[in-house]
Design an enzyme around this catalytic site. Sequence first.
Site, PDB file in Angstrom:
ATOM      1  N   ASP A 142       0.814  -1.212   0.000  1.00 23.22           N
ATOM      2  CA  ASP A 142       0.000   0.000   0.000  1.00 23.22           C
ATOM      3  C   ASP A 142       0.852   1.268   0.000  1.00 23.22           C
ATOM      4  O   ASP A 142       0.611   2.194  -0.776  1.00 23.22           O
ATOM      5  CB  ASP A 142      -0.934  -0.012   1.219  1.00 23.22           C
ATOM      6  CG  ASP A 142      -1.855   1.187   1.248  1.00 23.22           C
ATOM      7  OD1 ASP A 142      -2.947   1.113   0.670  1.00 23.22           O
ATOM      8  OD2 ASP A 142      -1.475   2.213   1.835  1.00 23.22           O
ATOM      9  N   ALA A 170      -4.914   2.666  -0.757  1.00 21.29           N
ATOM     10  CA  ALA A 170      -4.669   2.005  -2.043  1.00 21.29           C
ATOM     11  C   ALA A 170      -5.198   0.574  -2.023  1.00 21.29           C
ATOM     12  O   ALA A 170      -5.781   0.093  -3.001  1.00 21.29           O
ATOM     13  CB  ALA A 170      -3.177   2.015  -2.369  1.00 21.29           C
ATOM     14  N   ASP A 171      -5.017  -0.116  -0.914  1.00 22.58           N
ATOM     15  CA  ASP A 171      -5.524  -1.482  -0.787  1.00 22.58           C
ATOM     16  C   ASP A 171      -7.046  -1.522  -0.826  1.00 22.58           C
ATOM     17  O   ASP A 171      -7.655  -2.272  -1.605  1.00 22.58           O
ATOM     18  CB  ASP A 171      -5.049  -2.105   0.530  1.00 22.58           C
ATOM     19  CG  ASP A 171      -3.677  -2.747   0.418  1.00 22.58           C
ATOM     20  OD1 ASP A 171      -3.340  -3.255  -0.657  1.00 22.58           O
ATOM     21  OD2 ASP A 171      -2.945  -2.751   1.429  1.00 22.58           O
ATOM     22  N   THR A 172      -7.683  -0.758   0.058  1.00 21.37           N
ATOM     23  CA  THR A 172      -9.138  -0.828   0.146  1.00 21.37           C
ATOM     24  C   THR A 172      -9.806  -0.242  -1.094  1.00 21.37           C
ATOM     25  O   THR A 172     -10.835  -0.756  -1.557  1.00 21.37           O
ATOM     26  CB  THR A 172      -9.640  -0.117   1.416  1.00 21.37           C
ATOM     27  OG1 THR A 172      -9.066   1.196   1.494  1.00 21.37           O
ATOM     28  CG2 THR A 172      -9.233  -0.891   2.658  1.00 21.37           C
TER      29      THR A 172
END
Length: 399
Positions: A142, A170-172
Amino acid sequence: MRPFEGLRVLDFTRVVSGPYCTHLLGLLGAEIIKIEDRAEGDSVRHGPGDPALKKEGLAATFVMFNAGKKSVTLDLKQPEAKAIVVKLARTCDVLVENFRAGVIDRLGLGYEVLRKENPRLVYCSISGYGQNGPDSRAPAFDGNIQAVSGMMALTGEPDGAPMRAGYSVADTGTGLQAAFAIAAALYQRVQTGRGQHIDVAMLDSAISLQSQSVAAWLNAGTVQKRRGNLSISHEPTADTFRTADGTVMLGVMRDDHFAKLAHALGLEGLADDARCATRETRVKHAAFIRELVQGVLATLTSAECQRRLDEAGVPCTPVLELADALAQPQVAHRALVLELTDEATGRPMRTLNAAFKYEHGAPAPAFPPQRLGAQTEAVLAELGYSRDEIADLARREVI
């Protein structure tokens, strides 16, 4: 009946981006079969959390993203495990994986292999940079994606260093993009009868999330600078302000809202001041306006500030710690936090529900997060493996 009731998902995801995607599908009723490494499983099983649950491989982040998922353990390097995956893929509607680009192909379980077994399969690959291109094989976490997407350069104080967001945006964000793409592909499958491969990149997602700032560069050649908590509009009254006991965020960007703010704070002269007449003049005289507004707000508590401005119809909210944010009556009213109970220990577990409501088929996980490999035998039995065959696979450490 929930929207994805009857949908079957084969889940090869780990950590955050992929598990968040399949978590959303599971909340909407999909059956999620999570394939994990037989030695340790998803690495977030062993992060921080309730000590008693951590011992069971149910750490806090795992609990958040993996309720309602069946856990099946496989050693994917062994031929028998690959044969099991092929059999499972024939029964599934969706496959989601977030290995580094190229890894699942090297395991012999890529889209081109599995589409021959199930042409209706919607196969979603999540990776840092996409499945092809000069950076496709680069590792990505991330923080790396926030850095290389330009996101960190936009975040922080004007004279400070670049700053990453306080959560894994960025991940979610990528997990959301993937879930949306899967839903769209399933709808398209209704029309065509065919599945397809979906290529979701964290870099693409992170840049897409910055669309407003991207627009300024692409269409006006303007580079957005770091501006702390100031709105992208640069309105001096769309920023954080200190109060007598905390901090509030004002969202005053319209001419009528500015006039209401001035009256509510006893600064009537500002409402008629030519320096405050338009957004452009207010931005030009930002320091003058901010000093006057800050002077009044510093004499008020956050609660009094919000009360006054709520009554005036002016956007104002306190800056809350996460614990206080979760304790808000509105959050409780929305039933966003789901209370679960570990089946073995009776210990409480909490996760978040979907951030939307349906009139019919309310989102919810089917059951609490599971221990590593809890459904391995049951899923293999569904595929036709006998008790002796399952025992043999376990003895040879295939499962």
